[in-house]
Design a protein around this motif. Structure first.
Motif, PDB file in Angstrom:
ATOM      1  N   PRO A  23      53.561  29.083  38.722  1.00 17.83           N
ATOM      2  CA  PRO A  23      53.134  30.186  38.932  1.00 17.83           C
ATOM      3  C   PRO A  23      54.263  31.187  39.774  1.00 17.83           C
ATOM      4  O   PRO A  23      54.565  30.767  40.465  1.00 17.83           O
ATOM      5  N   LEU A  24      54.485  32.517  39.043  1.00 13.07           N
ATOM      6  CA  LEU A  24      55.296  33.296  39.885  1.00 13.07           C
ATOM      7  C   LEU A  24      54.993  34.650  39.168  1.00 13.07           C
ATOM      8  O   LEU A  24      55.889  34.966  38.268  1.00 13.07           O
ATOM      9  N   PHE A  25      54.393  35.019  39.695  1.00 15.29           N
ATOM     10  CA  PHE A  25      54.431  36.697  39.313  1.00 15.29           C
ATOM     11  C   PHE A  25      54.075  38.012  40.555  1.00 15.29           C
ATOM     12  O   PHE A  25      53.882  37.487  41.582  1.00 15.29           O
ATOM     13  N   PRO A  26      53.947  39.056  40.265  1.00 13.33           N
ATOM     14  CA  PRO A  26      54.178  39.993  41.428  1.00 13.33           C
ATOM     15  C   PRO A  26      53.476  40.240  42.300  1.00 13.33           C
ATOM     16  O   PRO A  26      53.293  40.557  43.329  1.00 13.33           O
ATOM     17  N   MET A  58      41.176  28.718  39.869  1.00 20.53           N
ATOM     18  CA  MET A  58      42.455  27.978  39.019  1.00 20.53           C
ATOM     19  C   MET A  58      43.366  29.430  39.273  1.00 20.53           C
ATOM     20  O   MET A  58      42.893  30.556  39.062  1.00 20.53           O
ATOM     21  N   LEU A  59      44.672  28.989  39.950  1.00 13.46           N
ATOM     22  CA  LEU A  59      45.888  30.320  40.291  1.00 13.46           C
ATOM     23  C   LEU A  59      46.444  29.927  38.873  1.00 13.46           C
ATOM     24  O   LEU A  59      47.416  28.792  38.616  1.00 13.46           O
ATOM     25  N   LYS A  60      46.444  31.133  38.020  1.00 13.95           N
ATOM     26  CA  LYS A  60      46.743  31.150  36.948  1.00 13.95           C
ATOM     27  C   LYS A  60      48.614  31.277  36.682  1.00 13.95           C
ATOM     28  O   LYS A  60      49.281  31.579  38.217  1.00 13.95           O
ATOM     29  N   ARG A  61      48.718  30.951  36.112  1.00 14.83           N
ATOM     30  CA  ARG A  61      50.869  30.596  36.097  1.00 14.83           C
ATOM     31  C   ARG A  61      50.845  32.625  36.131  1.00 14.83           C
ATOM     32  O   ARG A  61      52.404  32.518  36.606  1.00 14.83           O
ATOM     33  N   ILE A  62      51.143  33.194  35.056  1.00 16.52           N
ATOM     34  CA  ILE A  62      51.011  34.584  35.075  1.00 16.52           C
ATOM     35  C   ILE A  62      49.722  35.021  35.047  1.00 16.52           C
ATOM     36  O   ILE A  62      48.729  34.735  34.005  1.00 16.52           O
ATOM     37  N   ASP A  63      49.158  36.246  35.923  1.00 17.44           N
ATOM     38  CA  ASP A  63      48.549  37.082  36.207  1.00 17.44           C
ATOM     39  C   ASP A  63      48.279  38.513  35.659  1.00 17.44           C
ATOM     40  O   ASP A  63      48.129  38.952  36.874  1.00 17.44           O
ATOM     41  N   LEU A  64      48.190  38.688  33.979  1.00 12.98           N
ATOM     42  CA  LEU A  64      48.438  40.271  34.049  1.00 12.98           C
ATOM     43  C   LEU A  64      47.340  41.173  34.097  1.00 12.98           C
ATOM     44  O   LEU A  64      47.140  42.442  34.387  1.00 12.98           O
ATOM     45  N   THR A  65      46.020  40.743  34.264  1.00  8.04           N
ATOM     46  CA  THR A  65      44.817  40.951  34.900  1.00  8.04           C
ATOM     47  C   THR A  65      45.388  42.247  35.719  1.00  8.04           C
ATOM     48  O   THR A  65      44.255  43.386  36.509  1.00  8.04           O
ATOM     49  N   ARG A  66      45.744  41.303  36.962  1.00  5.19           N
ATOM     50  CA  ARG A  66      46.157  42.032  37.983  1.00  5.19           C
ATOM     51  C   ARG A  66      47.006  43.348  38.452  1.00  5.19           C
ATOM     52  O   ARG A  66      46.351  44.294  38.567  1.00  5.19           O
ATOM     53  N   ASP A  67      47.908  43.857  37.481  1.00  4.35           N
ATOM     54  CA  ASP A  67      48.469  44.641  37.421  1.00  4.35           C
ATOM     55  C   ASP A  67      47.821  46.177  36.347  1.00  4.35           C
ATOM     56  O   ASP A  67      47.880  47.184  36.699  1.00  4.35           O
ATOM     57  N   PHE A  68      47.551  45.312  36.011  1.00  6.82           N
ATOM     58  CA  PHE A  68      46.283  46.080  34.824  1.00  6.82           C
ATOM     59  C   PHE A  68      45.526  46.851  35.426  1.00  6.82           C
ATOM     60  O   PHE A  68      44.655  48.197  35.611  1.00  6.82           O
ATOM     61  N   ALA A  69      44.269  46.083  36.970  1.00  5.36           N
ATOM     62  CA  ALA A  69      43.775  46.550  37.614  1.00  5.36           C
ATOM     63  C   ALA A  69      43.803  47.572  38.517  1.00  5.36           C
ATOM     64  O   ALA A  69      43.926  48.537  38.698  1.00  5.36           O
ATOM     65  N   ARG A  70      45.512  47.316  39.297  1.00  2.00           N
ATOM     66  CA  ARG A  70      46.391  47.978  39.810  1.00  2.00           C
ATOM     67  C   ARG A  70      46.445  49.536  39.882  1.00  2.00           C
ATOM     68  O   ARG A  70      46.693  50.739  40.143  1.00  2.00           O
ATOM     69  N   HIS A  71      47.295  49.791  37.805  1.00  5.60           N
ATOM     70  CA  HIS A  71      47.544  50.636  37.542  1.00  5.60           C
ATOM     71  C   HIS A  71      46.689  51.150  36.755  1.00  5.60           C
ATOM     72  O   HIS A  71      47.147  51.776  35.172  1.00  5.60           O
ATOM     73  N   MET A 103      48.838  19.415  39.995  1.00  3.71           N
ATOM     74  CA  MET A 103      49.263  20.666  40.161  1.00  3.71           C
ATOM     75  C   MET A 103      47.582  21.272  39.805  1.00  3.71           C
ATOM     76  O   MET A 103      47.179  22.014  40.056  1.00  3.71           O
ATOM     77  N   GLU A 104      46.974  21.055  38.035  1.00  7.43           N
ATOM     78  CA  GLU A 104      45.538  21.631  38.083  1.00  7.43           C
ATOM     79  C   GLU A 104      44.507  21.065  38.665  1.00  7.43           C
ATOM     80  O   GLU A 104      44.264  21.567  39.398  1.00  7.43           O
ATOM     81  N   GLN A 105      44.986  19.614  39.083  1.00  4.04           N
ATOM     82  CA  GLN A 105      43.749  19.289  39.591  1.00  4.04           C
ATOM     83  C   GLN A 105      43.673  19.458  40.979  1.00  4.04           C
ATOM     84  O   GLN A 105      42.591  19.363  41.071  1.00  4.04           O
ATOM     85  N   ASN A 106      45.034  20.327  41.292  1.00  8.17           N
ATOM     86  CA  ASN A 106      44.803  21.240  42.965  1.00  8.17           C
ATOM     87  C   ASN A 106      44.455  22.711  42.565  1.00  8.17           C
ATOM     88  O   ASN A 106      44.957  22.870  43.204  1.00  8.17           O
ATOM     89  N   GLY A 107      44.169  22.980  41.184  1.00  2.78           N
ATOM     90  CA  GLY A 107      43.854  24.598  40.713  1.00  2.78           C
ATOM     91  C   GLY A 107      44.296  25.309  40.875  1.00  2.78           C
ATOM     92  O   GLY A 107      44.973  26.230  41.208  1.00  2.78           O
ATOM     93  N   ILE A 108      46.148  24.823  40.689  1.00  2.00           N
ATOM     94  CA  ILE A 108      46.996  25.356  40.144  1.00  2.00           C
ATOM     95  C   ILE A 108      47.757  25.082  38.602  1.00  2.00           C
ATOM     96  O   ILE A 108      48.183  24.419  38.194  1.00  2.00           O
ATOM     97  N   GLU A 109      47.683  26.303  37.977  1.00  2.00           N
ATOM     98  CA  GLU A 109      48.602  26.124  36.211  1.00  2.00           C
ATOM     99  C   GLU A 109      49.587  26.263  36.165  1.00  2.00           C
ATOM    100  O   GLU A 109      50.531  27.309  36.905  1.00  2.00           O
ATOM    101  N   CYS A 110      50.461  24.845  36.146  1.00  2.00           N
ATOM    102  CA  CYS A 110      51.470  25.267  35.764  1.00  2.00           C
ATOM    103  C   CYS A 110      52.146  25.163  34.431  1.00  2.00           C
ATOM    104  O   CYS A 110      51.023  24.926  33.160  1.00  2.00           O
ATOM    105  N   ASN A 111      53.580  25.417  33.638  1.00  2.00           N
ATOM    106  CA  ASN A 111      53.423  25.545  32.207  1.00  2.00           C
ATOM    107  C   ASN A 111      54.638  24.399  32.251  1.00  2.00           C
ATOM    108  O   ASN A 111      55.727  24.395  33.073  1.00  2.00           O
ATOM    109  N   ARG A 112      55.155  23.963  30.974  1.00  2.00           N
ATOM    110  CA  ARG A 112      56.130  24.484  30.089  1.00  2.00           C
ATOM    111  C   ARG A 112      56.668  24.679  29.461  1.00  2.00           C
ATOM    112  O   ARG A 112      56.410  25.430  28.560  1.00  2.00           O
ATOM    113  N   HIS A 113      58.368  25.467  29.404  1.00  2.00           N
ATOM    114  CA  HIS A 113      59.510  25.939  28.885  1.00  2.00           C
ATOM    115  C   HIS A 113      60.626  25.993  27.831  1.00  2.00           C
ATOM    116  O   HIS A 113      60.986  24.887  28.499  1.00  2.00           O
TER     117      HIS A 113
END
Length: 365
Positions: free
Chosen positions: A343-346, A1-14, A298-308
């Motif tokens: 989804p959108l994150f660096p 599942m592609l998360k809408r935002i995944d903060l773990t990647r930044d922590f792993a990198r830095h 989108m969830e059925q296609n492995g992509i997490e989206c949400n609503r703001h």
């Protein structure tokens, strides 16, 4: 599942930089305010090009303290956009004043200067605009209205760290800028954090007293104050992250511009980005006829989206006593009813962005 935002990647990198910063705070036990919080204040001030900045415990406190510093209180009104996170309105309400909700434009989805103009009364003290989704609002148009009526303009910059309007960074445009460093923001802490910025150091001096239990010297309290200091650990983490902010924003913009150009499904309405602004794509929001159906697809296609912000501020139960009704802010209501966040994150890869684009274009409602 592609998360809408995944903060773990930044922590792993830095990871090592973050842990070294946290360790330094622990070794000096500089936990509440202090050296590392003060250092971030100066670094952030310099980054923005502001005259003064001060860290606080969260973005909601930043808004409340900014309103207090501007002299807002009982009997006053401050105009805010109806389409924003509720904390924008809280900042006004906490002072005893009344938020007055203005509509957004149908294209940029930012506060509409014409709607602001219609809501001015003899009680209006100022305007609190929001740079929503990382897109600066039309500061020139809003400030022209403010100048005509002798009002202040303050900025809610919770989603716009590093964004620019006509070459100037948000947080340096109005009387005061208010930032949130909640996890997920473009510049974020490992917990809660916020800041207030201004080109008038007197405002920041006033906030420094308010946030520190109403005192300059310990145990000597000159006014009723609050416990709203930025924690030292968050200041240290933010100092690390600030080094990467421009690169993160550029990567966000690369992905955002790609979405702008390559999502061509006519079911989607996208936010407009005027040429005199530099957005930082905090959130990539689209309007779609049935957002809940789209999220499930989108969830059925492995992509997490949400609503703001699916309920605009003026229709929230918390503000029912103000008497707003559906139809009072039609553009904001349209956005709220049809919003979906992609989804959108660096740290997103090009392949992941391509997958989002592919599934959006394949959606048939």
């Amino acid at each position: 599942m592609l998360k809408r935002i995944d903060l773990t990647r930044d922590f792993a990198r830095h990871r090592q930089e973050y842990l070294a910063a946290i360790t330094a705070v622990c070794e000096e036990t500089a936990f509440s305010g202090g050296k590392y919080a003060d250092r971030f204040d100066e670094e952030f001030r310099a980054y923005l090009g502001a005259e003064a900045a001060t860290g606080v415990n969260n973005g909601t406190s930043a808004l409340q303290l900014a309103m207090l510093a501007l002299g807002v209180g009982p009997g006053d009104e401050v105009i805010v956009p109806a389409n924003t996170y509720i904390a924008t309105a809280w900042g006004v309400t906490y002072t005893g004043a009344t938020p007055v909700f203005a509509d957004c434009t149908p294209d940029t989805w930012e506060i509409d200067a014409e709607s602001v103009q219609k809501r001015i009364t003899p009680r209006t003290k100022g305007i609190l605009g929001v740079h929503l989704y990382g897109q600066p609002f039309d500061f020139a148009a809003v400030s022209a209205v403010a100048e005509r009526w002798g009002l202040f303009v303050a900025e809610d910059c919770a989603q716009s760290a590093g964004a620019e309007f006509e070459g100037r960074k948000t947080g340096t445009l109005g009387e005061i800028g208010c930032f949130s460093f909640y996890p997920g923001k473009n510049l974020y802490a490992f917990g809660e954090g916020g800041a207030v910025t201004s080109n008038n150091p007197a405002y920041i001096d006033r906030i420094n007293v308010y946030k520190n239990q109403g005192c300059r010297v310990r145990y000597y309290h000159e006014t009723v104050g609050y416990n709203m200091r930025l924690e030292g650990m968050q200041g240290a983490v933010l100092s690390v992250s600030l080094h990467y902010l421009d690169g993160w924003n550029e990567r966000r913009a690369q992905i955002g511009r790609r979405y702008d150009a390559q999502i061509t499904n006519p079911l989607f309405l996208k936010q407009m980005h005027p040429a005199n602004t530099k957005p930082v794509y905090h959130l990539y929001e689209v309007q779609v006829p049935d957002p809940e159906h789209f999220l499930a697809y989108m969830e059925q296609n492995g992509i997490e989206c949400n609503r703001h912000y699916p309920v605009p501020c003026h229709l929230q139960e918390a503000y029912a006593s103000l008497g707003y009704r559906k139809g009072d802010c039609p553009n904001a209501e349209q956005l709220a009813e049809h919003c979906a966040t992609l989804p959108l994150f660096p740290e997103m890869t090009d392949d992941e962005a391509a997958l989002v684009i592919e599934k959006c274009n394949a959606y048939r409602g």
